[in-house]
Design a protein around this motif. Structure first.
Motif, PDB file in Angstrom:
ATOM      1  N   GLU A 125      45.431  42.845  45.097  1.00 32.74           N
ATOM      2  CA  GLU A 125      44.350  42.588  46.117  1.00 32.74           C
ATOM      3  C   GLU A 125      43.318  41.615  45.302  1.00 32.74           C
ATOM      4  O   GLU A 125      43.122  40.522  46.033  1.00 32.74           O
ATOM      5  CB  GLU A 125      43.806  43.582  46.763  1.00 32.74           C
ATOM      6  CG  GLU A 125      44.661  44.629  47.358  1.00 32.74           C
ATOM      7  CD  GLU A 125      45.585  43.644  48.522  1.00 32.74           C
ATOM      8  OE1 GLU A 125      44.971  42.494  49.166  1.00 32.74           O
ATOM      9  OE2 GLU A 125      46.439  43.887  48.803  1.00 32.74           O
ATOM     10  N   ARG A 130      42.982  40.112  48.776  1.00 34.64           N
ATOM     11  CA  ARG A 130      41.750  40.712  48.718  1.00 34.64           C
ATOM     12  C   ARG A 130      41.449  41.631  49.889  1.00 34.64           C
ATOM     13  O   ARG A 130      40.068  41.746  50.457  1.00 34.64           O
ATOM     14  CB  ARG A 130      40.400  39.729  48.422  1.00 34.64           C
ATOM     15  CG  ARG A 130      40.608  38.900  47.166  1.00 34.64           C
ATOM     16  CD  ARG A 130      39.602  37.895  47.052  1.00 34.64           C
ATOM     17  NE  ARG A 130      38.242  38.698  46.421  1.00 34.64           N
ATOM     18  CZ  ARG A 130      38.174  38.765  45.393  1.00 34.64           C
ATOM     19  NH1 ARG A 130      38.984  38.440  44.238  1.00 34.64           N
ATOM     20  NH2 ARG A 130      37.078  39.219  44.835  1.00 34.64           N
ATOM     21  N   ASN A 131      42.596  42.132  50.489  1.00 36.31           N
ATOM     22  CA  ASN A 131      42.262  43.340  51.299  1.00 36.31           C
ATOM     23  C   ASN A 131      42.307  44.526  50.938  1.00 36.31           C
ATOM     24  O   ASN A 131      43.285  45.030  50.807  1.00 36.31           O
ATOM     25  CB  ASN A 131      43.699  42.999  52.553  1.00 36.31           C
ATOM     26  CG  ASN A 131      43.688  44.096  53.466  1.00 36.31           C
ATOM     27  OD1 ASN A 131      42.565  44.535  54.009  1.00 36.31           O
ATOM     28  ND2 ASN A 131      44.636  44.335  54.031  1.00 36.31           N
TER      29      ASN A 131
END
Length: 588
Positions: A125, A130-131
């Protein structure tokens, strides 16, 4: 994003198994650099070295022994580079995770519990969408709010890649301790231990473990320590591994295990006594307390009679050194109860007896129920107790006074015969000796300074003089005996004043040379001259019959002597015993 994983080990010889598992699991998708330091390294030196590596992501493995220093490093690194992503993991931050996130604003992520999968997902991520809500087993920040995502399923240990195949580690194997695990989890529920939190025991692939051990030995590993909480929980598994290690070990390699002694079957011990090379194995056994009520309160099942049987059988086999652990401060174990525990365990004469003090570890049942027993403990790591409802702080100080002299005078085996005589014949019990000597030691301020070997003998002699022991002459004889036989080279200036003049020594030497067989055929075969004896041997008078004592354990107060030869070629010490009257010698 460049990723560096770091930790601060307690000593240089230690290595971190955890960060190597993370590195191995992240490969080949991510190349992770490792950076290990010690808690003694200056913080600025560590920060400087880490900064030169130019990480984008910096992770630390956190334990009670390094968390305080690690926080200092984190804060400095973040000030130097505010965009640096800081990730923490390890047992110290796995519990009270929200508290850690809120108290250390510099931390961006915390890996909760078993970290291999979570760390790999986090790297995905950080290098992708970037979750972070998609990552299990982490704590993270979003818009100023701390979010905690619990772990999902436990990882399949049989699928984990080896953490031992990194090229950069190979040159260090001979100089450092290598840690290895063949299982995770513990079948027991001791409420002072983090291992009690994970239910059940999971095993790694046996053949992979064996391949790793072969690889480590072939590349020079000398000390391999198994970190399994109970290595012998499965008798068949332990027997298979013992047989493998006996069959395939390399000379000079030592394997250390944590075992549960009261479940070890006599036939397993007999197998080891019959088949294991001397010095190949070392056992660590957590006794903690012999107080049944105390053990019951911490949900610890222990049969001390069976434990005694195991320790005794292993000791009689003379193949395996044993390290036994005690914990002072467990529930309802007051000073007098702990004294009994100490004496019970010292009676087994383990090669090492480790005296520890209860630490209220985050996440443990005992910490959660601390008020039930009136525990007062440090707010910071290592969370050691200061007192409880049956043990005052003054009692804790007294027990701590035992710790230093126990380490120096028993565990280091500098004067075994002397200590044996003192605890068996001079003092009421082993605990009384170590307690009184420890109090004297503390009052003299010796805890705060270093000591040469001769100092340790002088300090003991001062203590015995101060205590007005009636046996001071006999004990000093044992001290001379221990001192001389444990030297590798002829000592230049012993700690005592010589009892024999040079002329008296010369007369004894000449009488020996007139009939060298009195000290045995080995001595006679060396064909010493008087000059050789003066140069390479020490002769000393003792106030008791040393031969009789070594044969029977009983003291006859008549002068005897020992002649000690320091073989500078083979670097070995040979002690010859004999009486000055009726010489009836033997070689040891």
């Amino acid at each position: 994003m460049k990723t560096v994983l770091s930790t601060l080990n307690a000593k240089y010889i230690h290595t971190s198994l955890s960060i190597r598992y993370l590195k191995a699991y992240a490969a080949p998708d991510y190349e992770v650099e490792l950076a290990e330091y010690t808690i003694k390294d200056p913080a600025m030196n560590i920060v400087t070295d880490l900064h030169t590596k130019k990480p984008d992501i910096l992770g630390f493995s956190c334990y009670i022994w390094n968390i305080e220093e690690t926080i200092k490093i984190i804060k400095m690194m973040k000030k130097i580079n505010p965009s640096l992503v800081i990730v923490l993991g390890g047992p110290e931050v796995t519990y009270d995770t929200r508290e850690w996130m809120e108290s250390i604003s510099e931390v961006d992520f915390i890996i909760i519990g078993e970290g291999e999968q979570s760390f790999k997902q986090l790297l995905d991520e950080l290098n992708g969408e970037r979750n972070f809500s998609a990552v299990s087993g982490i704590a993270y920040r979003e818009n100023g709010t701390v979010h905690i995502k619990p772990q999902r399923n436990k990882i399949d240990l049989k699928e984990l890649p080896s953490p031992f195949r990194f090229e950069e580690d190979l040159s260090h194997l001979a100089k450092r301790v290598t840690y290895i695990e063949t299982s995770r989890g513990c079948p027991f529920s001791c409420q002072f231990c983090l291992s009690s939190i994970e239910v059940g025991v999971r095993y790694f692939d046996r053949e992979k473990v064996k391949d790793d051990i072969r690889f480590l030995m072939n590349n020079g590993a000398k000390i391999i320590k198994f970190v399994d909480r109970t290595f012998n929980i499965s008798r068949s598994y332990a027997m298979e591994m013992f047989q493998f290690l006996i069959d395939e070990h390399k000379p000079g390699t030592v394997f250390q295990f944590e075992i549960t002694a009261d479940i070890m079957r006599p036939e397993v011990i007999q197998f080891l006594n019959d088949n294991a090379p001397k010095g190949l194995f070392r056992f660590e056994i957590g006794v903690q307390s012999t107080n049944d009520a105390t053990n019951e309160l911490v949900m610890r099942k222990q049969n001390f009679n069976k434990l005694t049987r195991t320790v005794t059988m292993v000791k009689e086999g003379q193949k395996i050194d044993q390290h036994l652990d005690l914990i002072a401060g467990l529930p309802e174990e007051d000073y007098h109860s702990f004294k009994k525990t100490f004496n019970d365990v010292f009676a087994l004469r383990p090669e090492e007896l480790q005296l520890g003090f209860l630490k209220m570890l985050r996440g443990t049942g005992l910490r959660l129920r601390a008020e039930d027993h009136g525990y007062v403990y440090m707010d910071h790591s290592p969370y050691e107790i200061l007192r409880n409802n049956v043990l005052s702080f003054e009692d804790m100080i007294k027990i701590k006074q035992v710790e230093d002299v126990l380490e120096k005078y028993w565990n280091d085996h500098r004067m075994d015969e002397t200590i044996e005589y003192l605890v068996s014949n001079v003092f009421d019990s082993p605990f009384e000796f170590f307690q009184q000597f420890g109090t004297f030691w503390d009052e003299k301020g010796w805890t705060r300074i270093g000591h040469q070997l001769e100092d340790l003998y002088k300090h003991l002699y001062d203590f015995l003089n101060n205590s007005k022991s009636d046996d001071i002459e006999i004990v000093s004889g044992f001290m001379k005996y221990d001192y001389l036989r444990n030297q590798k080279y002829k000592p230049r200036k012993p700690w005592w004043t010589d009892a024999l003049s040079k002329q008296e020594r010369s007369e004894i030497y000449r009488s020996i040379l007139d009939n060298p067989l009195l000290l045995g055929e080995e001595f006679a075969s060396k064909k010493f001259t008087e000059k050789d004896l003066f140069k390479h041997t020490v002769i000393e008078s003792l106030p008791f019959n040393i031969n009789h004592y070594l044969k029977t354990g009983k003291i006859i107060e008549e002068n005897s002597f020992i002649l000690v030869h320091y073989d500078s070629i083979q670097t070995k010490t040979i002690v010859y015993y004999g009486l000055t009257k009726d010489i009836n010698s033997k070689v040891s």
